[in-house]
Design a protein around this motif. Structure first.
Motif, short mmCIF file in Angstrom:
data_model
loop_
_atom_site.label_atom_id
_atom_site.label_comp_id
_atom_site.label_asym_id
_atom_site.label_seq_id
_atom_site.Cartn_x
_atom_site.Cartn_y
_atom_site.Cartn_z
N PHE A 116 43.08 44.62 39.44
CA PHE A 116 42.22 45.15 40.47
C PHE A 116 42.71 46.80 40.67
O PHE A 116 42.11 47.41 41.41
CB PHE A 116 42.82 44.98 42.00
N ALA A 117 43.40 47.16 39.75
CA ALA A 117 44.01 48.74 39.76
C ALA A 117 43.08 49.69 40.35
O ALA A 117 43.36 50.27 41.16
CB ALA A 117 44.51 49.06 38.49
N THR A 130 38.14 35.38 43.50
CA THR A 130 37.72 34.39 42.68
C THR A 130 37.55 34.78 41.35
O THR A 130 38.23 33.96 40.21
CB THR A 130 36.17 33.72 42.96
N ASP A 131 37.09 35.89 41.11
CA ASP A 131 37.38 36.49 39.58
C ASP A 131 38.53 36.62 39.12
O ASP A 131 38.96 36.07 38.11
CB ASP A 131 36.67 37.76 39.48
N PHE A 132 39.58 37.20 40.04
CA PHE A 132 40.86 36.96 39.86
C PHE A 132 41.67 35.88 39.42
O PHE A 132 42.60 35.49 38.43
CB PHE A 132 41.84 37.87 41.07
N LEU A 134 40.30 32.93 38.33
CA LEU A 134 39.81 32.39 37.28
C LEU A 134 40.37 33.32 35.95
O LEU A 134 40.88 32.75 35.04
CB LEU A 134 38.18 32.63 37.09
N HIS A 135 40.53 34.56 35.98
CA HIS A 135 41.49 35.36 35.10
C HIS A 135 42.79 35.16 34.96
O HIS A 135 43.08 34.79 33.90
CB HIS A 135 41.18 36.83 35.48
N ARG A 136 43.57 34.79 35.98
CA ARG A 136 44.72 34.52 36.23
C ARG A 136 45.10 32.90 35.60
O ARG A 136 46.09 32.87 35.02
CB ARG A 136 45.17 34.69 37.84
N ARG A 137 44.20 32.26 35.72
CA ARG A 137 44.37 30.64 35.27
C ARG A 137 44.15 30.99 33.65
O ARG A 137 45.00 30.20 33.06
CB ARG A 137 42.98 29.84 35.66
N SER A 138 43.76 31.97 32.98
CA SER A 138 43.46 32.13 31.63
C SER A 138 44.76 33.13 31.27
O SER A 138 44.63 33.38 29.71
CB SER A 138 42.26 32.33 31.14
N THR A 139 45.33 33.70 32.01
CA THR A 139 46.06 34.84 31.62
C THR A 139 47.66 34.50 32.00
O THR A 139 47.90 34.52 33.35
CB THR A 139 45.93 36.19 32.29
#
Length: 174
Positions: A116-117, A130-132, A134-139
């Motif tokens: 989010f920086a 929600t984008d975060f 999903l991103h966090r699930r794969s990172t």
């Protein structure tokens, strides 16, 4: 003794166009080419926004200004403000001075700050969260994060958002 109005003010008011007739959108030409500027005032907000329409054609300038008004009106209705909002990273930098629990600030810094920086704090909505997620699930660093880990991280982020609300950067929308 009456004071004469400066010529620039009378020129401004003589050339100002109010397309809606309610004073919320004002258009006025600027510069040698007559490029229109839009001055937008949104109800339930303080201040106004001035932006160039980048055209000297009145119908195009009006369309731009009405579209901008609609966008700003919706933004304010969702709890945003007209003044520019600090970025997520800037709010994080303030928050870590307030939040003394190192593990919490480190976790937020590790994952959410890079994501989010540069986002203005008041533009982070449910879709962006929600984008975060999903991103966090794969990172991840070592292994995939469990749902409990992700919920805990979101709880930590809530502290940052509560701080932003207390500082007046965001408002809670119902």
């Amino acid at each position: 003794m009456e004071h004469a109005m400066p010529e620039t003010v009378s020129k401004f008011t003589a050339q100002t166009i109010d397309p809606r007739g309610d004073g919320r959108i004002l258009l006025y030409p600027r510069g040698a080419k007559g490029t229109y500027q839009a001055r937008i005032k949104v109800p339930n907000s303080t201040g106004f926004v001035i932006k160039t329409t980048k055209t000297n054609r009145l119908h195009e300038a009006t369309a731009f200004a009405v579209s901008l008004y609609d966008e700003l009106y919706h933004h304010v209705k969702q709890g945003g403000t007209l003044k520019s909002s600090p970025t997520y990273n800037a709010v994080y930098e303030e928050w870590i001075l307030y939040e003394k629990r190192r593990g919490i600030t480190d976790t937020v810094n590790r994952y959410s700050v890079p994501f989010f920086a540069k986002d203005p704090i008041d533009r982070i909505n449910e879709a962006r969260l929600t984008d975060f997620w999903l991103h966090r699930r794969s990172t991840f660093l070592k292994r995939r994060a469990s749902n409990n880990t992700l919920l805990r991280e979101c709880t930590y982020m809530n502290g940052l958002f509560r701080y932003a609300e207390a500082k007046g950067y965001i408002t809670r929308s119902n």
